[in-house]
Design a protein around this motif. Structure first.
Motif, PDB file in Angstrom:
ATOM      1  N   LYS A  76      62.266  39.578 -64.137  1.00 28.70           N
ATOM      2  CA  LYS A  76      61.570  38.521 -65.485  1.00 28.70           C
ATOM      3  C   LYS A  76      60.292  38.087 -65.372  1.00 28.70           C
ATOM      4  CE  LYS A  76      62.318  35.454 -69.419  1.00 28.70           C
ATOM      5  NZ  LYS A  76      60.841  36.534 -70.249  1.00 28.70           N
ATOM      6  N   ILE A  77      60.005  37.749 -63.918  1.00 28.95           N
ATOM      7  CA  ILE A  77      58.849  37.285 -63.713  1.00 28.95           C
ATOM      8  C   ILE A  77      57.895  38.758 -63.572  1.00 28.95           C
ATOM      9  CG2 ILE A  77      57.464  36.369 -61.444  1.00 28.95           C
ATOM     10  CD1 ILE A  77      59.838  34.189 -61.471  1.00 28.95           C
ATOM     11  N   TYR A  78      58.842  39.873 -62.932  1.00 29.23           N
ATOM     12  CA  TYR A  78      57.663  40.483 -63.220  1.00 29.23           C
ATOM     13  C   TYR A  78      57.720  41.455 -63.906  1.00 29.23           C
ATOM     14  CZ  TYR A  78      56.751  45.397 -61.394  1.00 29.23           C
ATOM     15  OH  TYR A  78      55.936  46.481 -61.343  1.00 29.23           O
ATOM     16  N   SER A  79      58.674  41.817 -65.395  1.00 26.44           N
ATOM     17  CA  SER A  79      58.354  42.159 -66.276  1.00 26.44           C
ATOM     18  C   SER A  79      57.206  41.281 -67.384  1.00 26.44           C
ATOM     19  CB  SER A  79      59.537  42.116 -67.196  1.00 26.44           C
ATOM     20  OG  SER A  79      59.699  41.386 -67.607  1.00 26.44           O
ATOM     21  N   ASP A  80      57.195  39.971 -67.156  1.00 26.49           N
ATOM     22  CA  ASP A  80      56.183  39.261 -68.068  1.00 26.49           C
ATOM     23  C   ASP A  80      54.609  38.824 -67.406  1.00 26.49           C
ATOM     24  OD1 ASP A  80      58.504  38.403 -69.339  1.00 26.49           O
ATOM     25  OD2 ASP A  80      58.580  36.176 -68.592  1.00 26.49           O
ATOM     26  N   PHE A  81      55.161  38.662 -65.664  1.00 26.53           N
ATOM     27  CA  PHE A  81      53.523  38.172 -65.415  1.00 26.53           C
ATOM     28  C   PHE A  81      53.259  39.396 -64.282  1.00 26.53           C
ATOM     29  CE2 PHE A  81      55.908  34.666 -66.076  1.00 26.53           C
ATOM     30  CZ  PHE A  81      55.397  33.955 -66.986  1.00 26.53           C
ATOM     31  N   ILE A  82      53.435  39.995 -63.782  1.00 21.85           N
ATOM     32  CA  ILE A  82      53.820  41.028 -63.026  1.00 21.85           C
ATOM     33  C   ILE A  82      52.858  43.011 -62.804  1.00 21.85           C
ATOM     34  CG2 ILE A  82      53.202  42.537 -60.309  1.00 21.85           C
ATOM     35  CD1 ILE A  82      53.711  39.007 -60.117  1.00 21.85           C
ATOM     36  N   GLN A  83      54.001  43.564 -64.066  1.00 23.99           N
ATOM     37  CA  GLN A  83      53.751  44.930 -64.667  1.00 23.99           C
ATOM     38  C   GLN A  83      52.727  44.841 -64.895  1.00 23.99           C
ATOM     39  OE1 GLN A  83      57.128  46.084 -65.446  1.00 23.99           O
ATOM     40  NE2 GLN A  83      56.696  46.028 -67.985  1.00 23.99           N
ATOM     41  N   ALA A  84      51.768  46.350 -65.171  1.00 25.47           N
ATOM     42  CA  ALA A  84      50.637  46.411 -66.109  1.00 25.47           C
ATOM     43  C   ALA A  84      50.420  46.266 -67.206  1.00 25.47           C
ATOM     44  CB  ALA A  84      50.245  48.310 -65.544  1.00 25.47           C
ATOM     45  N   ASP A  85      49.620  45.284 -67.730  1.00 23.70           N
ATOM     46  CA  ASP A  85      50.263  45.806 -69.234  1.00 23.70           C
ATOM     47  C   ASP A  85      50.960  44.460 -69.856  1.00 23.70           C
ATOM     48  OD1 ASP A  85      47.970  46.682 -69.704  1.00 23.70           O
ATOM     49  OD2 ASP A  85      49.651  48.828 -69.967  1.00 23.70           O
ATOM     50  N   ALA A  86      51.336  43.112 -68.887  1.00 20.97           N
ATOM     51  CA  ALA A  86      52.856  42.518 -69.019  1.00 20.97           C
ATOM     52  C   ALA A  86      52.137  41.506 -70.120  1.00 20.97           C
ATOM     53  CB  ALA A  86      52.901  41.748 -67.888  1.00 20.97           C
ATOM     54  N   PRO A  87      52.976  41.179 -70.695  1.00 20.68           N
ATOM     55  CA  PRO A  87      52.648  40.051 -72.387  1.00 20.68           C
ATOM     56  C   PRO A  87      51.551  38.442 -71.349  1.00 20.68           C
ATOM     57  CG  PRO A  87      55.713  40.010 -71.614  1.00 20.68           C
ATOM     58  CD  PRO A  87      54.768  41.307 -70.884  1.00 20.68           C
ATOM     59  N   ARG A  88      51.872  38.196 -70.018  1.00 21.74           N
ATOM     60  CA  ARG A  88      50.898  36.840 -69.818  1.00 21.74           C
ATOM     61  C   ARG A  88      50.487  37.301 -68.347  1.00 21.74           C
ATOM     62  NH1 ARG A  88      55.002  32.145 -70.060  1.00 21.74           N
ATOM     63  NH2 ARG A  88      56.785  33.994 -69.029  1.00 21.74           N
ATOM     64  N   GLU A  89      50.129  38.263 -68.370  1.00 19.04           N
ATOM     65  CA  GLU A  89      49.529  39.533 -67.245  1.00 19.04           C
ATOM     66  C   GLU A  89      48.761  38.171 -66.354  1.00 19.04           C
ATOM     67  OE1 GLU A  89      47.624  43.626 -65.072  1.00 19.04           O
ATOM     68  OE2 GLU A  89      47.816  43.370 -67.297  1.00 19.04           O
ATOM     69  N   ILE A  90      48.909  38.222 -64.506  1.00 25.96           N
ATOM     70  CA  ILE A  90      47.906  37.115 -64.084  1.00 25.96           C
ATOM     71  C   ILE A  90      47.237  38.224 -63.693  1.00 25.96           C
ATOM     72  CG2 ILE A  90      49.774  35.350 -63.293  1.00 25.96           C
ATOM     73  CD1 ILE A  90      50.547  36.672 -60.961  1.00 25.96           C
ATOM     74  N   ASN A  91      46.288  37.287 -63.073  1.00 29.37           N
ATOM     75  CA  ASN A  91      45.025  38.663 -62.408  1.00 29.37           C
ATOM     76  C   ASN A  91      45.095  38.171 -60.931  1.00 29.37           C
ATOM     77  OD1 ASN A  91      42.718  39.655 -61.513  1.00 29.37           O
ATOM     78  ND2 ASN A  91      41.341  38.018 -62.632  1.00 29.37           N
ATOM     79  N   ILE A  92      46.035  39.373 -59.923  1.00 22.03           N
ATOM     80  CA  ILE A  92      45.793  39.643 -59.069  1.00 22.03           C
ATOM     81  C   ILE A  92      45.004  40.924 -58.454  1.00 22.03           C
ATOM     82  CG2 ILE A  92      47.654  37.876 -58.125  1.00 22.03           C
ATOM     83  CD1 ILE A  92      50.018  40.106 -58.452  1.00 22.03           C
TER      84      ILE A  92
END
Length: 144
Positions: free
Chosen positions: A64-80
């Motif tokens: 869930k963390i991966y799909s929400d924040f990490i993967q390309a075009d995630a809905p709440r993608e973080i800048n890493i």
């Protein structure tokens, strides 16, 4: 409701702010106004993830963390950075409690160096401090 000392204490460090329920809420509100609440949401998700005991739950939460924040075009993608993102992607199939640590450190650092100082200069924070100073005066000085 926190008192002025507590609100003022938030300015000491990001840790103090994030550890306080009202401080966290005020910071979240500020980040929403800047369209960058995904950073604090990711940080909180990681904190929650690190407390996970069951390996089944760990896999579900990690995904869930991966799909929400990490993967390309995630809905709440973080800048890493690309390297951190790639490292997480390679290890997500067998997550460990520390699999998001590098990304969490980066986001924490970003909040500490960027969002946090802006929060302390913001009207949101200044208003909270002023409101609580006024509230405390009224409590101690009934004639005000």
């Amino acid at each position: 409701r926190s008192d002025t000392g507590e609100t003022m204490a938030w300015s000491e460090s990001v840790d103090t702010l994030l550890a306080n329920k009202d401080g966290l809420e005020a910071f979240r509100t500020f980040l929403k106004s800047e369209f960058s609440e995904e950073n604090v949401e990711f940080w909180l998700a990681c904190e929650d993830f690190k407390k996970t005991k069951s390996s089944t739950k760990m896999a579900t939460k990690a995904q869930k963390i991966y799909s929400d924040f990490i993967q390309a075009d995630a809905p709440r993608e973080i800048n890493i950075d690309f390297q951190t993102k790639t490292h997480i992607s390679q290890n997500i199939s067998e997550p460990t409690l520390s699999c998001f640590d590098d990304a969490q450190r980066l986001i924490y650092s970003l909040m500490a160096k960027d969002s946090f100082p802006r929060f302390l200069r913001s009207e949101v924070y200044k208003e909270l401090v002023k409101k609580q100073q006024n509230g405390n005066q009224k409590r101690w000085l009934p004639f005000v």
